[in-house]
Design a protein around this motif. Structure first.
Motif, PDB file in Angstrom:
ATOM      1  N   ALA A 247       1.000  -1.235   0.173  1.00 53.13           N
ATOM      2  CA  ALA A 247      -0.003   0.043   0.031  1.00 53.13           C
ATOM      3  C   ALA A 247       0.826   1.273  -0.001  1.00 53.13           C
ATOM      4  O   ALA A 247       0.695   2.202  -0.664  1.00 53.13           O
ATOM      5  CB  ALA A 247      -1.021   0.047   1.131  1.00 53.13           C
ATOM      6  N   ARG A 251       1.067   4.127  -2.910  1.00 45.19           N
ATOM      7  CA  ARG A 251       1.156   5.617  -2.791  1.00 45.19           C
ATOM      8  C   ARG A 251       2.175   6.360  -3.298  1.00 45.19           C
ATOM      9  O   ARG A 251       2.326   7.640  -3.878  1.00 45.19           O
ATOM     10  CB  ARG A 251       0.900   6.058  -1.149  1.00 45.19           C
ATOM     11  N   GLU A 257      -5.931   7.455  -5.080  1.00 50.89           N
ATOM     12  CA  GLU A 257      -6.131   6.915  -3.700  1.00 50.89           C
ATOM     13  C   GLU A 257      -7.442   6.009  -3.825  1.00 50.89           C
ATOM     14  O   GLU A 257      -7.239   4.939  -2.954  1.00 50.89           O
ATOM     15  CB  GLU A 257      -6.761   8.023  -2.822  1.00 50.89           C
ATOM     16  N   ALA A 258      -8.288   6.186  -4.894  1.00 53.01           N
ATOM     17  CA  ALA A 258      -9.438   5.268  -5.006  1.00 53.01           C
ATOM     18  C   ALA A 258      -9.161   3.960  -5.274  1.00 53.01           C
ATOM     19  O   ALA A 258      -9.708   2.965  -4.840  1.00 53.01           O
ATOM     20  CB  ALA A 258     -10.401   5.964  -5.848  1.00 53.01           C
ATOM     21  N   GLN A 261      -7.689   2.224  -2.091  1.00 52.82           N
ATOM     22  CA  GLN A 261      -8.535   1.893  -1.272  1.00 52.82           C
ATOM     23  C   GLN A 261      -9.510   0.696  -1.888  1.00 52.82           C
ATOM     24  O   GLN A 261      -9.829  -0.344  -1.196  1.00 52.82           O
ATOM     25  CB  GLN A 261      -9.674   2.890  -1.028  1.00 52.82           C
ATOM     26  N   LEU A 264      -7.328  -2.478  -1.100  1.00 53.03           N
ATOM     27  CA  LEU A 264      -7.386  -2.988   0.225  1.00 53.03           C
ATOM     28  C   LEU A 264      -8.686  -3.297   0.726  1.00 53.03           C
ATOM     29  O   LEU A 264      -8.624  -3.905   1.715  1.00 53.03           O
ATOM     30  CB  LEU A 264      -6.914  -1.610   0.940  1.00 53.03           C
ATOM     31  N   HIS A 266     -11.456  -0.981   1.078  1.00 48.48           N
ATOM     32  CA  HIS A 266     -11.821  -0.241   1.686  1.00 48.48           C
ATOM     33  C   HIS A 266     -13.114   0.626   0.950  1.00 48.48           C
ATOM     34  O   HIS A 266     -13.272  -0.201   0.283  1.00 48.48           O
ATOM     35  CB  HIS A 266     -10.763   0.953   2.135  1.00 48.48           C
ATOM     36  N   LYS A 267     -13.277   1.649   1.248  1.00 49.82           N
ATOM     37  CA  LYS A 267     -14.912   2.021   0.916  1.00 49.82           C
ATOM     38  C   LYS A 267     -14.876   2.588  -0.671  1.00 49.82           C
ATOM     39  O   LYS A 267     -15.922   2.663  -0.986  1.00 49.82           O
ATOM     40  CB  LYS A 267     -15.137   3.292   1.739  1.00 49.82           C
ATOM     41  N   ALA A 268     -13.724   2.899  -1.161  1.00 49.13           N
ATOM     42  CA  ALA A 268     -13.587   3.326  -2.525  1.00 49.13           C
ATOM     43  C   ALA A 268     -14.439   2.534  -3.508  1.00 49.13           C
ATOM     44  O   ALA A 268     -15.137   2.876  -4.421  1.00 49.13           O
ATOM     45  CB  ALA A 268     -12.434   3.765  -3.093  1.00 49.13           C
ATOM     46  N   SER A 270     -16.152  -0.546  -2.546  1.00 51.97           N
ATOM     47  CA  SER A 270     -16.650  -1.829  -2.137  1.00 51.97           C
ATOM     48  C   SER A 270     -18.377  -1.701  -2.616  1.00 51.97           C
ATOM     49  O   SER A 270     -18.847  -0.843  -2.929  1.00 51.97           O
ATOM     50  CB  SER A 270     -16.723  -1.368  -0.418  1.00 51.97           C
TER      51      SER A 270
END
Length: 311
Positions: A247, A251, A257-258, A261, A264, A266-268, A270
């Motif tokens: 990760a 970066r 970032e999306a 995410q 990973l 994460h919310k982007a 999901s």
């Protein structure tokens, strides 16, 4: 008889001062935690609760006793257990008590004290350290684990649950969440199969991708400790360091970032968004390209590492 009752017996609402804490802990494990992905952590945490609060009722789980419990936990090992670990143990007990209250088995639930978070893990591996880790992987299941860890950024428990059938080779997608498994806050995304990972999956046999003699592996801890020692990594280095390393690399490589995410979980990307986004030709494409770039550099380092060990 006690075990049968804990698992199948019906418990009416009882007053906290009449309810054995042990019953609450056992019923939580038998009826919920045992079948969860974090069953091993729950078992250990509940054992700590049982040892310290032996013979106690629910009403005796006071804030003062909890603070004593936390200090007792920290003194259990040398070096002491971390604040983050103590917090996880307290949280498991809190979950057990809350479950009993929701199920109408106790009339009130004690307040569980908040505990400070442990320091965030800042460790990442250098390319040379990653090369040493690969050099320490001697068995096929160890190398496959590393390939999936570096190629998908998945959590360790998700890696062990991946099967060959989860791969859609036509679309170059790898589904991390098994059929029928309900997604949790630790979301398991569908990710593109990057160039480096493709041959690993193509050549894998049916069944679990990480397997030992054709069988799924319940834990990678023993293999990880062996590899960590052979690679010369610090004793506190955990498998999740690979996820953090990659990760960080994404970066540093300027990946949006999306997309980070999305890899990973994460919310982007999901939920429903991911269902449709995954079919785009460029789905998480910059992230996949950055992973391939890292693995190209890693292969060079692995060759150099191998040459060093033969001289």
């Amino acid at each position: 008889m006690w075990e049968w009752f804990a698992k199948y017996g019906r418990v009416g609402k009882q007053e906290a001062h009449d309810t054995a804490l042990e019953l609450v802990l056992v019923r939580y494990y038998q009826q919920h935690a045992e079948a969860s992905a974090s069953a091993e952590m729950a078992r250990i945490a509940l054992a700590y609760w049982s040892d310290f609060f032996c013979g106690a009722t629910v009403a005796e789980v006071t804030p003062a006793r909890q603070r004593e419990f936390a200090e007792w936990l920290k003194a259990k090992r040398k070096p002491p257990l971390s604040d983050g670990y103590v917090k996880r143990v307290l949280t498991v007990g809190k979950s057990a008590l809350n479950r009993a209250y929701r199920e109408g088995e106790i009339d009130t639930v004690p307040f569980i004290i908040p505990w400070q978070d442990g320091e965030a893990r800042e460790q990442t591996l250098s390319v040379e350290e990653s090369a040493a880790l690969w050099g320490a992987a001697e068995s096929p299941h160890e190398r496959m684990y590393l390939a999936l860890a570096y190629g998908t950024l998945a959590r360790p428990e998700a890696i062990l649950g991946m099967h060959r059938s989860f791969a859609d080779l036509d679309r170059r997608l790898l589904i991390q969440n098994p059929p029928g498994r309900r997604q949790t806050k630790k979301y398991r995304p569908t990710v593109p199969i990057c160039d480096f990972l493709l041959p690993w999956i193509e050549q894998a046999s049916d069944g679990p991708l990480v397997q030992w003699r054709g069988r799924e592996i319940a834990s990678f801890k023993t293999a990880w400790r062996k590899m960590r020692t052979a690679a010369g990594l610090p004793p506190g280095t955990v498998p999740k360091v690979i996820r953090h390393t990659m990760a960080t690399h994404l970066r540093a490589s300027g990946v949006p970032e999306a997309e980070i995410q999305g890899f990973l979980g994460h919310k982007a990307y999901s939920g429903k968004t991911e269902v449709y986004a995954r079919y785009r030709p460029d789905y998480l494409g910059q992230a996949a390209a950055a992973i391939d770039g890292y693995m190209t550099a890693l292969r060079v380092s692995c060759v150099l590492e191998s040459k060093k060990t033969t001289h």
